[in-house]
Design a protein around this motif. Structure first.
Motif, PDB file in Angstrom:
ATOM      1  N   UNK A   1       0.784  -1.230   0.000  1.00  0.00           N
ATOM      2  CA  UNK A   1       0.000   0.000   0.000  1.00  0.00           C
ATOM      3  C   UNK A   1       0.810   1.272   0.000  1.00  0.00           C
ATOM      4  N   UNK A   2       2.137   1.183   0.177  1.00  0.00           N
ATOM      5  CA  UNK A   2       2.971   2.385   0.168  1.00  0.00           C
ATOM      6  C   UNK A   2       2.844   3.097  -1.174  1.00  0.00           C
ATOM      7  N   UNK A   3       2.769   4.434  -1.120  1.00  0.00           N
ATOM      8  CA  UNK A   3       2.589   5.258  -2.312  1.00  0.00           C
ATOM      9  C   UNK A   3       3.909   5.957  -2.623  1.00  0.00           C
ATOM     10  N   UNK A   4       4.357   5.842  -3.864  1.00  0.00           N
ATOM     11  CA  UNK A   4       5.561   6.544  -4.318  1.00  0.00           C
ATOM     12  C   UNK A   4       5.158   7.554  -5.390  1.00  0.00           C
ATOM     13  N   UNK A   5       5.582   8.806  -5.209  1.00  0.00           N
ATOM     14  CA  UNK A   5       5.207   9.842  -6.164  1.00  0.00           C
ATOM     15  C   UNK A   5       6.268  10.935  -6.172  1.00  0.00           C
ATOM     16  N   UNK A   6       6.516  11.499  -7.356  1.00  0.00           N
ATOM     17  CA  UNK A   6       7.477  12.588  -7.520  1.00  0.00           C
ATOM     18  C   UNK A   6       6.786  13.930  -7.625  1.00  0.00           C
TER      19      UNK A   6
ATOM     20  N   UNK B   1      14.338   3.913   1.311  1.00  0.00           N
ATOM     21  CA  UNK B   1      14.658   5.250   0.825  1.00  0.00           C
ATOM     22  C   UNK B   1      16.129   5.512   0.594  1.00  0.00           C
ATOM     23  N   UNK B   2      16.994   4.559   0.929  1.00  0.00           N
ATOM     24  CA  UNK B   2      18.426   4.731   0.666  1.00  0.00           C
ATOM     25  C   UNK B   2      18.718   4.492  -0.809  1.00  0.00           C
ATOM     26  N   UNK B   3      19.751   5.177  -1.297  1.00  0.00           N
ATOM     27  CA  UNK B   3      20.102   5.040  -2.710  1.00  0.00           C
ATOM     28  C   UNK B   3      20.811   3.716  -2.958  1.00  0.00           C
ATOM     29  N   UNK B   4      20.327   3.000  -3.957  1.00  0.00           N
ATOM     30  CA  UNK B   4      20.916   1.722  -4.347  1.00  0.00           C
ATOM     31  C   UNK B   4      21.986   1.944  -5.401  1.00  0.00           C
TER      32      UNK B   4
ATOM     33  N   UNK C   1       7.039   8.176   4.749  1.00  0.00           N
ATOM     34  CA  UNK C   1       8.015   7.287   5.378  1.00  0.00           C
ATOM     35  C   UNK C   1       9.405   7.888   5.231  1.00  0.00           C
ATOM     36  N   UNK C   2       9.654   8.463   4.040  1.00  0.00           N
ATOM     37  CA  UNK C   2      10.926   9.120   3.754  1.00  0.00           C
ATOM     38  C   UNK C   2      10.767  10.015   2.538  1.00  0.00           C
ATOM     39  N   UNK C   3      11.744  10.893   2.324  1.00  0.00           N
ATOM     40  CA  UNK C   3      11.778  11.809   1.181  1.00  0.00           C
ATOM     41  C   UNK C   3      13.173  11.724   0.570  1.00  0.00           C
ATOM     42  N   UNK C   4      13.229  11.527  -0.756  1.00  0.00           N
ATOM     43  CA  UNK C   4      14.519  11.469  -1.456  1.00  0.00           C
ATOM     44  C   UNK C   4      14.595  12.662  -2.410  1.00  0.00           C
TER      45      UNK C   4
ATOM     46  N   UNK D   1       2.962   6.727   3.594  1.00  0.00           N
ATOM     47  CA  UNK D   1       2.215   5.674   4.275  1.00  0.00           C
ATOM     48  C   UNK D   1       0.728   6.030   4.232  1.00  0.00           C
ATOM     49  N   UNK D   2      -0.125   5.208   3.601  1.00  0.00           N
ATOM     50  CA  UNK D   2      -1.541   5.574   3.487  1.00  0.00           C
ATOM     51  C   UNK D   2      -2.280   5.547   4.818  1.00  0.00           C
ATOM     52  N   UNK D   3      -1.730   4.878   5.822  1.00  0.00           N
ATOM     53  CA  UNK D   3      -2.386   4.812   7.134  1.00  0.00           C
ATOM     54  C   UNK D   3      -2.120   6.068   7.961  1.00  0.00           C
ATOM     55  N   UNK D   4      -0.851   6.513   7.932  1.00  0.00           N
ATOM     56  CA  UNK D   4      -0.502   7.723   8.682  1.00  0.00           C
ATOM     57  C   UNK D   4      -0.697   8.987   7.859  1.00  0.00           C
ATOM     58  N   UNK D   5      -0.798   8.822   6.510  1.00  0.00           N
ATOM     59  CA  UNK D   5      -0.950   9.946   5.575  1.00  0.00           C
ATOM     60  C   UNK D   5       0.276  10.860   5.591  1.00  0.00           C
TER      61      UNK D   5
END
Length: 546
Positions: free
Chosen positions: A90-95, A149-152, A112-115, A105-109
């Motif tokens: 359910x995690x949402x990723x958007x730029x 959220x760490x860079x791979x 989780x992190x910002x890159x 996080x859709x539960x906490x709105x």
């Protein structure tokens, strides 16, 4: 092609509708955001619709069109053009135009992190099977992030990236860039191959905005600013090219019939076969980056600009016979999607997300829409479907039970059986085997089925246990407890209970019913309603204090 020129071209389309008898659709509901909608909607498992807007908010909307919540990316006047991608959890990723990629996080709105990158993020991220998030930025870098959220890794290509990536069955990542090249990357970030689509490196229109789509044989399709649609083999060699009427910024989609549908800025929707030959084409009006979507009946839905500041959403049959239209007074660059309930969602420059009752569901083809599925994860393959769900079981105490599920889709599958929403770590096959059954096994079971393209959760079923007691004599029944009993026939059996208990209910196949025949301490069971299984009758008695 600019919008002013399209005013001339699309006037023909508006005139061509005169005299035609087609259904005129109205919207089912519409939801107002605070700005232009360029983003394409994604749909979560619970039906929530997510979409970005010029107000730099990610909007979460209930399936009935009411507000659920919104997330403000920054306090600046930046846009969320990026289409949100949803992970299986359910995690949402958007730029955003604020240069950030958000994990929400859709539960906490909340994030989780910002890159952070060094420029705008316009494309939608793609999510790999292992949770890796891939996306490009206008800073000329393509990024791979771990789920935390760490860079791979990163790959600097020196050219803006607006194309949303697509992930093949083998994990290869494909995306286009403003340098006119389609890139194929290995999962470690090295370049597998590049396909150069430029006809003239000095012409900016050679850029690739179109997001690739992938067929079941590994063929990659994409459009280019040089007005061509390309089919590329998995090894990077050109399979074919088709010259369209104008730049092709929209993403191709694939029907159940194997036809590739793609629209050009010249206003034509094409249906190309696997050799690149146009089986059908129709003038629909101007199309910029809005991609078509196809349903399970091979009907195609496409948005276009028809002049006089009007856009139209059209539904066509497989042979391009017009079914219905929906008109609104503004541009549309959002790509439509279809919900499992048959609702078509699309955003507009007029700040609204529209819900239109299409009465059809998304096609089960290999790539039926922009970013492939309703979760916009950009991952190739057929997501799992349940062909045969497990059934509820009444089993013998100290005996065995077996629950089975049959799935279809792109193999291999992984299975996670759950009891009362807790994963049973020792069970990971299509069959759940339980032995030495006791009261602790009683509960509600389901199974999460995953493959490279997504996941599905089976319907919940109940497992109940009955005691190994055969009741033969109506006057010598055992002491009552929270158990199932076996009965030899349907005679009314008489149970004697203590005065501190009340024989109040019985449970028949999960449905609680009254069993009282009188209120004396000696009470009778209405056994004629019991469950018949191999000539034995099963009943569970609830004993409650008076």
């Amino acid at each position: 092609m600019n919008r002013n020129l399209l005013l001339i071209l699309t006037s023909f389309f508006a005139q061509s509708l005169i005299g035609q008898t087609v259904e005129i659709k109205e919207y089912f509901w519409r939801y107002k955001t605070g700005g232009i909608i360029y983003s394409s909607p994604s749909i979560a498992n619970d039906g929530t619709i997510y979409i970005g807007s010029e107000d730099n908010k990610l909007h979460a909307i209930n399936p009935d069109g009411t507000f659920k919540w919104s997330f403000q990316a920054t306090t600046d006047s930046d846009w969320i053009d990026s289409s949100p991608a949803l992970a299986p959890d359910g995690t949402i990723y958007v730029g955003s135009w604020d240069n950030n990629l958000y994990s929400i996080n859709p539960d906490t709105e909340m994030p989780n992190w910002i890159f952070s990158t060094d420029s705008l993020i316009l494309g939608s991220p793609a999510i790999a099977e292992d949770g890796t998030i891939y996306f490009g930025s206008n800073d000329g870098i393509f990024y791979a992030l771990n789920p935390d959220g760490s860079e791979k890794w990163r790959l600097e290509i020196g050219s803006e990236i607006e194309s949303s990536p697509a992930i093949g069955l083998d994990g290869t990542i494909y995306f286009g860039a403003y340098d006119g090249k389609l890139y194929a990357l290995n999962t470690d970030g090295t370049v597998y191959w590049m396909f150069d689509a430029t006809s003239d490196p000095t012409v900016a229109a050679d850029r690739i905005i179109s997001s690739p789509s992938i067929d079941d044989d590994g063929t990659i399709y994409f459009g280019s600013g040089n007005s061509n649609v390309y089919a590329i083999n998995p090894d990077g060699s050109k399979k074919w090219g088709f010259s369209a009427s104008g730049e092709v910024d929209a993403s191709p989609i694939i029907g159940n019939n194997g036809i590739i549908y793609v629209a050009s800025r010249g206003g034509v929707l094409y249906g190309l076969d696997d050799t690149g030959f146009p089986q059908n084409q129709v003038f629909i009006g101007g199309v910029f980056v809005s991609s078509a979507v196809i349903d399970d009946q091979d009907n195609i839905y496409i948005a276009s600009f028809i002049g006089n500041n009007q856009s139209i959403v059209s539904a066509y049959e497989e042979d391009f016979v017009l079914l219905w239209t929906f008109t609104l007074d503004n541009f549309i660059d959002s790509s439509p999607t279809l919900s499992p309930e048959g609702i078509l969602y699309i955003g507009s420059y007029d700040t609204y997300l529209y819900a239109i009752d299409a009465k059809q569901v998304l096609s089960k083809s290999f790539w039926p829409k922009f970013a492939r599925g309703i979760n916009n994860d950009g991952r190739a393959g057929f997501p799992p479907e349940i062909s045969a769900a497990p059934n509820s079981v009444i089993a013998l105490s100290n005996g065995n039970a077996q629950l089975d599920v049959v799935a279809s889709g792109t193999e291999p599958f992984t299975y996670k059986w759950r009891k009362d929403n807790i994963i049973i770590s020792t069970q990971s096959n299509a069959t759940l085997n339980l032995s030495n059954l006791a009261e602790s096994n009683v509960g509600v079971y389901d199974v999460i089925i995953e493959n490279i393209s997504g996941q599905i959760i089976s319907p919940s079923i109940a497992l109940s246990i009955y005691e190994n007691v055969l009741v033969e004599n109506p006057t010598t029944a055992p002491s009552l407890s929270l158990n199932y009993y076996r009965f030899k026939d349907t005679t009314k059996f008489q149970f004697t209970t203590e005065s501190t208990t009340n024989l109040s209910t019985w449970v028949n196949n999960g449905i609680t019913e009254s069993i009282l025949e009188d209120n004396s301490s000696t009470q009778k069971i209405k056994a004629q309603s019991l469950i018949n299984n191999n000539d034995l009758f099963f009943m569970r008695v609830n004993v409650t204090a008076q």
